[in-house]
Design a protein around this motif. Structure first.
Motif, PDB file in Angstrom:
ATOM      1  N   ALA A  34     -37.001 -84.781  73.580  1.00 28.75           N
ATOM      2  CA  ALA A  34     -36.118 -83.698  73.811  1.00 28.75           C
ATOM      3  C   ALA A  34     -34.763 -83.438  73.028  1.00 28.75           C
ATOM      4  O   ALA A  34     -34.479 -82.634  72.650  1.00 28.75           O
ATOM      5  N   ARG A  35     -34.233 -84.804  72.571  1.00 28.88           N
ATOM      6  CA  ARG A  35     -33.006 -84.634  71.899  1.00 28.88           C
ATOM      7  C   ARG A  35     -33.150 -84.527  70.418  1.00 28.88           C
ATOM      8  O   ARG A  35     -32.432 -83.905  69.889  1.00 28.88           O
ATOM      9  N   TYR A  46     -44.105 -93.414  65.077  1.00 32.19           N
ATOM     10  CA  TYR A  46     -43.200 -94.307  64.606  1.00 32.19           C
ATOM     11  C   TYR A  46     -43.073 -95.447  65.233  1.00 32.19           C
ATOM     12  O   TYR A  46     -42.821 -96.562  64.522  1.00 32.19           O
ATOM     13  N   SER A  47     -43.086 -95.561  66.606  1.00 32.29           N
ATOM     14  CA  SER A  47     -43.056 -96.910  67.306  1.00 32.29           C
ATOM     15  C   SER A  47     -44.238 -97.780  66.882  1.00 32.29           C
ATOM     16  O   SER A  47     -44.127 -98.902  67.110  1.00 32.29           O
ATOM     17  N   ASP A  48     -45.387 -97.268  67.067  1.00 29.79           N
ATOM     18  CA  ASP A  48     -46.517 -98.211  66.783  1.00 29.79           C
ATOM     19  C   ASP A  48     -46.563 -98.818  65.564  1.00 29.79           C
ATOM     20  O   ASP A  48     -46.858 -99.745  65.183  1.00 29.79           O
ATOM     21  N   ILE A  49     -45.997 -97.961  64.199  1.00 31.07           N
ATOM     22  CA  ILE A  49     -45.686 -98.707  62.894  1.00 31.07           C
ATOM     23  C   ILE A  49     -44.485 -99.616  62.675  1.00 31.07           C
ATOM     24  O   ILE A  49     -44.368-100.168  61.816  1.00 31.07           O
ATOM     25  N   GLY A  50     -43.636 -99.642  63.917  1.00 33.36           N
ATOM     26  CA  GLY A  50     -42.667-100.558  63.922  1.00 33.36           C
ATOM     27  C   GLY A  50     -41.352 -99.983  63.411  1.00 33.36           C
ATOM     28  O   GLY A  50     -40.334-100.834  63.364  1.00 33.36           O
ATOM     29  N   LEU A  51     -41.332 -98.461  62.941  1.00 27.00           N
ATOM     30  CA  LEU A  51     -40.103 -97.972  62.621  1.00 27.00           C
ATOM     31  C   LEU A  51     -38.932 -97.869  63.890  1.00 27.00           C
ATOM     32  O   LEU A  51     -37.922 -97.972  63.685  1.00 27.00           O
ATOM     33  N   LEU A  52     -39.640 -97.847  65.208  1.00 31.42           N
ATOM     34  CA  LEU A  52     -38.911 -97.547  66.380  1.00 31.42           C
ATOM     35  C   LEU A  52     -39.163 -98.504  67.398  1.00 31.42           C
ATOM     36  O   LEU A  52     -40.059 -98.176  68.320  1.00 31.42           O
ATOM     37  N   PRO A  53     -38.727 -99.720  67.188  1.00 34.40           N
ATOM     38  CA  PRO A  53     -39.314-100.742  68.016  1.00 34.40           C
ATOM     39  C   PRO A  53     -38.885-100.550  69.918  1.00 34.40           C
ATOM     40  O   PRO A  53     -37.992 -99.830  70.072  1.00 34.40           O
ATOM     41  N   ALA A  66     -34.044 -98.948  73.322  1.00 31.73           N
ATOM     42  CA  ALA A  66     -32.629 -99.372  73.458  1.00 31.73           C
ATOM     43  C   ALA A  66     -31.869 -97.927  73.183  1.00 31.73           C
ATOM     44  O   ALA A  66     -32.363 -97.132  72.643  1.00 31.73           O
ATOM     45  N   ALA A  67     -30.481 -98.252  73.563  1.00 35.98           N
ATOM     46  CA  ALA A  67     -29.723 -97.266  73.430  1.00 35.98           C
ATOM     47  C   ALA A  67     -29.510 -96.877  71.938  1.00 35.98           C
ATOM     48  O   ALA A  67     -28.965 -95.715  71.721  1.00 35.98           O
ATOM     49  N   ASP A  68     -29.802 -97.632  71.109  1.00 41.82           N
ATOM     50  CA  ASP A  68     -29.576 -97.186  69.599  1.00 41.82           C
ATOM     51  C   ASP A  68     -30.911 -96.555  69.041  1.00 41.82           C
ATOM     52  O   ASP A  68     -30.740 -96.130  67.798  1.00 41.82           O
ATOM     53  N   ALA A  69     -31.730 -96.268  69.794  1.00 41.67           N
ATOM     54  CA  ALA A  69     -33.050 -95.516  69.357  1.00 41.67           C
ATOM     55  C   ALA A  69     -32.739 -94.254  69.018  1.00 41.67           C
ATOM     56  O   ALA A  69     -33.373 -93.659  68.174  1.00 41.67           O
ATOM     57  N   LEU A  70     -31.824 -93.496  69.511  1.00 40.58           N
ATOM     58  CA  LEU A  70     -31.895 -92.125  69.135  1.00 40.58           C
ATOM     59  C   LEU A  70     -31.187 -91.877  67.678  1.00 40.58           C
ATOM     60  O   LEU A  70     -31.548 -91.220  66.965  1.00 40.58           O
ATOM     61  N   PRO A  71     -29.967 -92.612  67.536  1.00 31.90           N
ATOM     62  CA  PRO A  71     -29.370 -92.442  66.032  1.00 31.90           C
ATOM     63  C   PRO A  71     -30.489 -92.996  65.049  1.00 31.90           C
ATOM     64  O   PRO A  71     -30.423 -92.471  64.004  1.00 31.90           O
ATOM     65  N   ARG A  72     -31.074 -94.191  65.610  1.00 30.98           N
ATOM     66  CA  ARG A  72     -32.292 -94.525  64.655  1.00 30.98           C
ATOM     67  C   ARG A  72     -33.225 -93.533  64.222  1.00 30.98           C
ATOM     68  O   ARG A  72     -33.804 -93.531  62.994  1.00 30.98           O
TER      69      ARG A  72
END
Length: 338
Positions: A34-35, A46-53, A66-72
């Motif tokens: 949504a954001r 992205y999560s599955d390939i490791g960009l967004l753990p 984690a909270a830093d997921a959005l800027p990442r």
């Protein structure tokens, strides 16, 4: 609120895609979608390939970040919008490369792509704008080049083979640097044209042909180091004369050039010797002369009036040698008349 209806999410709901599924300091995949406006399936990829753990999962198997997921994720999103490859983004996300390094490398890659495209464009123009019989000759010529950088490497190999084995390394390298022009698509070169691309291909053909010749050897010039150093010094003076238009510097360059040849046979720089040298250079203008063919094409690549910044660049010897040749022989290097 129904899951999977926010932010254009079209990737399914198996990860708990409800907007605002916050748990402590973590965030759900639906909130991220949504954001950012990204589809859930894209974030999941992205999560599955490791960009967004993931930081973990709920008892129901829903992904939490984690909270830093959005800027990442926004950084990933913006880099992808610029066409940045996933592998390059992964290096930044893993801390293996800074964002500045990524930008620099990507810029280099784009510049290389532009160089390749510019070369191919002029090759196709050269094949397009000519009669059919000439097109076949040019096709053979240009196909033999491969990439312009490969062609330059083969020119360098020719000079390593052609120069005397006993020439000091620094002197040999100075000759090679001055004798081998950069490809017309090199970063420091002007925009390539059909004529410069064809000239570079012709130069490559001359230097790789079966009848290519060696450069003056000890049995021809005696002290090879003195001979080649003298030629380089004369060319440096001639290059300065080309830039400044100074007649005195032009005469000084010619004197240095003539004396270099005079020393080979133990002669002095006299009117009689200059006449003999003039005859020698004119004889060297026969159609099959390797030296003549090489320097003509090198001159066509570099131009007859190089800018001051090119005084010591790749291929910088072509214009000074052409000027000295014309002074000695009384004929321009590019002329076909004898």
């Amino acid at each position: 609120m129904t899951r999977g209806t926010q932010g254009g999410n079209t990737g399914g709901t198996q990860d708990g895609d409800t907007v605002g599924t916050l748990g402590g300091d973590t965030v759900g995949i639906g909130e991220l979608a949504a954001r950012t406006g990204l589809p859930v399936k894209t974030i999941r990829y992205y999560s599955d390939i490791g960009l967004l753990p993931e930081s973990g999962r709920t008892p129901g198997g829903h992904r939490r970040y984690a909270a830093d997921a959005l800027p990442r994720l926004r950084l990933i999103q913006r880099l992808r919008a610029l066409g940045t490859p996933i592998a390059a983004i992964a290096a930044v996300m893993a801390g293996e490369r800074s964002l500045g390094e990524l930008v620099s490398r990507e810029l280099d890659a784009v510049q290389e792509q532009l160089r390749e495209a510019a070369w191919r464009r002029e090759v196709l123009r050269a094949l397009d704008d000519c009669p059919a019989p000439e097109r076949l000759r040019r096709l053979t010529l240009l196909a033999g080049v491969g990439s312009p950088d490969d062609a330059r490497d083969r020119l360098v190999r020719y000079w390593h083979w052609a120069l005397p084995a006993g020439l000091p390394h620094r002197l040999a390298q100075a000759v090679i640097d001055g004798a081998v022009p950069a490809p017309p698509t090199a970063p420091t070169a002007a925009t390539p044209t059909t004529s410069t691309v064809l000239a570079y291909a012709e130069l490559h053909a001359v230097a790789t042909a079966d009848d290519r010749g060696r450069q003056p050897q000890p049995h021809q010039v005696g002290d090879v180091a003195s001979f080649y150093a003298g030629l380089l010094d004369a060319c440096a003076l001639a290059g300065e004369a080309l830039v400044s238009g100074c007649p005195e510097r032009r005469a000084e360059a010619l004197g240095h050039f003539v004396r270099t040849y005079a020393r080979v046979g133990g002669h002095d720089d006299t009117p009689a010797f200059r006449a003999r040298l003039r005859t020698l250079f004119r004889r060297g203008r026969r159609a099959g002369s390797f030296s003549l063919r090489y320097w003509r094409q090198a001159l066509a690549v570099t131009g007859e009036t190089p800018p001051p910044s090119a005084a010591s660049g790749q291929g910088h010897l072509a214009a000074p040698l052409a000027a000295l040749h014309e002074q000695v022989a009384g004929l321009p290097l590019t002329a076909n008349t004898r």
